[in-house]
Scaffold this motif. Structure first.
Motif, short mmCIF file in Angstrom:
data_model
loop_
_atom_site.label_atom_id
_atom_site.label_comp_id
_atom_site.label_asym_id
_atom_site.label_seq_id
_atom_site.Cartn_x
_atom_site.Cartn_y
_atom_site.Cartn_z
N ARG A 76 77.88 41.81 5.25
CA ARG A 76 78.19 41.48 6.64
C ARG A 76 76.92 41.30 7.47
NH1 ARG A 76 83.64 43.89 9.14
NH2 ARG A 76 85.04 42.81 7.70
N SER A 111 83.50 34.39 5.55
CA SER A 111 83.81 35.48 4.62
C SER A 111 85.28 35.86 4.75
CB SER A 111 82.93 36.70 4.91
OG SER A 111 81.57 36.42 4.68
N VAL A 125 79.48 45.82 1.01
CA VAL A 125 80.18 45.03 2.02
C VAL A 125 79.41 45.05 3.33
CG1 VAL A 125 82.29 44.83 3.39
CG2 VAL A 125 82.44 45.34 0.94
N GLU A 145 80.52 38.85 0.27
CA GLU A 145 81.39 39.91 0.80
C GLU A 145 82.63 40.11 -0.05
OE1 GLU A 145 83.75 41.29 4.86
OE2 GLU A 145 82.07 39.88 4.99
#
Length: 319
Positions: free
Chosen positions: A145, A156, A141, A186
């Motif tokens: 990002r 996302s 994750v 994500e």
């Protein structure tokens, strides 16, 4: 619309920025102030023309909590619940009187739940290396990002929805999961964080650049397969135990029947980005066709979860 509960001593809308105050006692407790809707926040507000953000933080601390303070360090950049930037100034408390705006105040332990998960406190704790381990972002994750920032991609799933996806994925041991609308990967990364070793994930993205980015992000996890193409083609790979429908075409009312048909009995269909009534666009005051299509489908049992003050998620189980 009801009037605000509290006074606003700095109601001027001609602002040049935002600032907030981190006022910490020797025992680690941090001072929070009450909001009109009943929640809590760090004292803060707009920077007025002619003042610095530090001066604004000191002024807002006094107006909202009655705290007289002095600056004790450099600010941290924060993002509010709606993405607005602000400088968060560490302040030393000199004295504390009743709030001139009539607001309640509370001393909270920012390192304990639920306070540590507050949108402001979480960022300060993370910057200081004090965030509880249970709130750490899964590694993939974090990578997704970073890619989203690099590409200026802002579609996302939210942090709150991502955590929900992780939890729901954990309820499907050995399951087959589908993510429609990979973006930069994500939402898929959140699902992978909850899946067990026997589960498998298929994620689909129509945009070639985003599909390639998602593939690069998710490549370290062999449980994930990234496809570039139309979302309908992925449904042929079903049936699935869980589907997260996060691309616009798959969220249309006409798509619900196809999504349901590709689920196993007991399978979950998840859709995000539903507005609570207080934030509902005027165009939906007469009703929301997407909600009607989900809740009215004869083979779905649905519920709506408020994952944050600005977002609800619909969970639907196929009967």
């Amino acid at each position: 619309m009801s009037s605000p509960k509290f006074l606003n001593l700095s109601a001027d809308t001609n602002r040049v920025g935002r600032a907030c105050a981190w006022i910490e006692r020797d025992d680690g407790a941090v001072l929070m102030t009450g909001l009109d809707w009943g929640g809590w926040t760090l004292p803060g507000g707009g920077v007025q023309p002619g003042e610095t953000s530090a001066e604004a933080a000191l002024r807002e601390a006094w107006e909202e909590t009655g705290a007289r303070c002095e600056v004790r360090g450099e600010p941290l950049p924060l993002r509010g619940a709606h993405g607005e930037p602000a400088d968060c100034w560490p302040l030393r408390l000199l004295s504390l009187d009743p709030s001139p705006e009539g607001r309640p105040v509370a001393w909270v332990n920012p390192r304990a739940l639920p306070w540590a998960d507050d949108v402001q406190l979480r960022q300060v704790l993370a910057a200081r290396g004090e965030l509880p381990a249970c709130l750490d972002l899964p590694p993939l994750v974090s990578v997704a990002r970073q890619e989203a920032r690099r590409l200026s991609f802002d579609r996302s799933c939210s942090l709150e929805t991502g955590r929900l996806l992780r939890t729901l994925a954990a309820s499907k041991p050995g399951g087959r999961l589908l993510d429609l609308g990979s973006g930069v990967g994500e939402s898929a990364a959140w699902l992978l964080a909850g899946m067990d070793g026997a589960a498998r994930l298929l994620t689909v993205e129509a945009d070639p650049l985003l599909a390639e980015t998602a593939w690069e992000v998710l490549a370290p996890d062999l449980r994930a397969e990234v496809l570039h193409g139309d979302w309908r083609g992925a449904l042929e790979r079903g049936p699935f135990d869980l589907t997260f429908a996060d691309c616009a075409p798959a969220k249309e009312t006409a798509a619900v029947a196809e999504l349901v048909a590709s689920l196993k009995p007991g399978g979950l269909l998840v859709m995000d980005n539903f507005s609570p009534p207080g934030r509902l666009p005027e165009a939906l005051y007469g009703g929301d066709p997407r909600r009607d299509a989900l809740f009215g489908h004869p083979r779905l049992t649905c519920t709506e979860l408020e994952v944050s003050r600005r977002e609800r998620v619909v969970l639907a189980v196929k009967r």
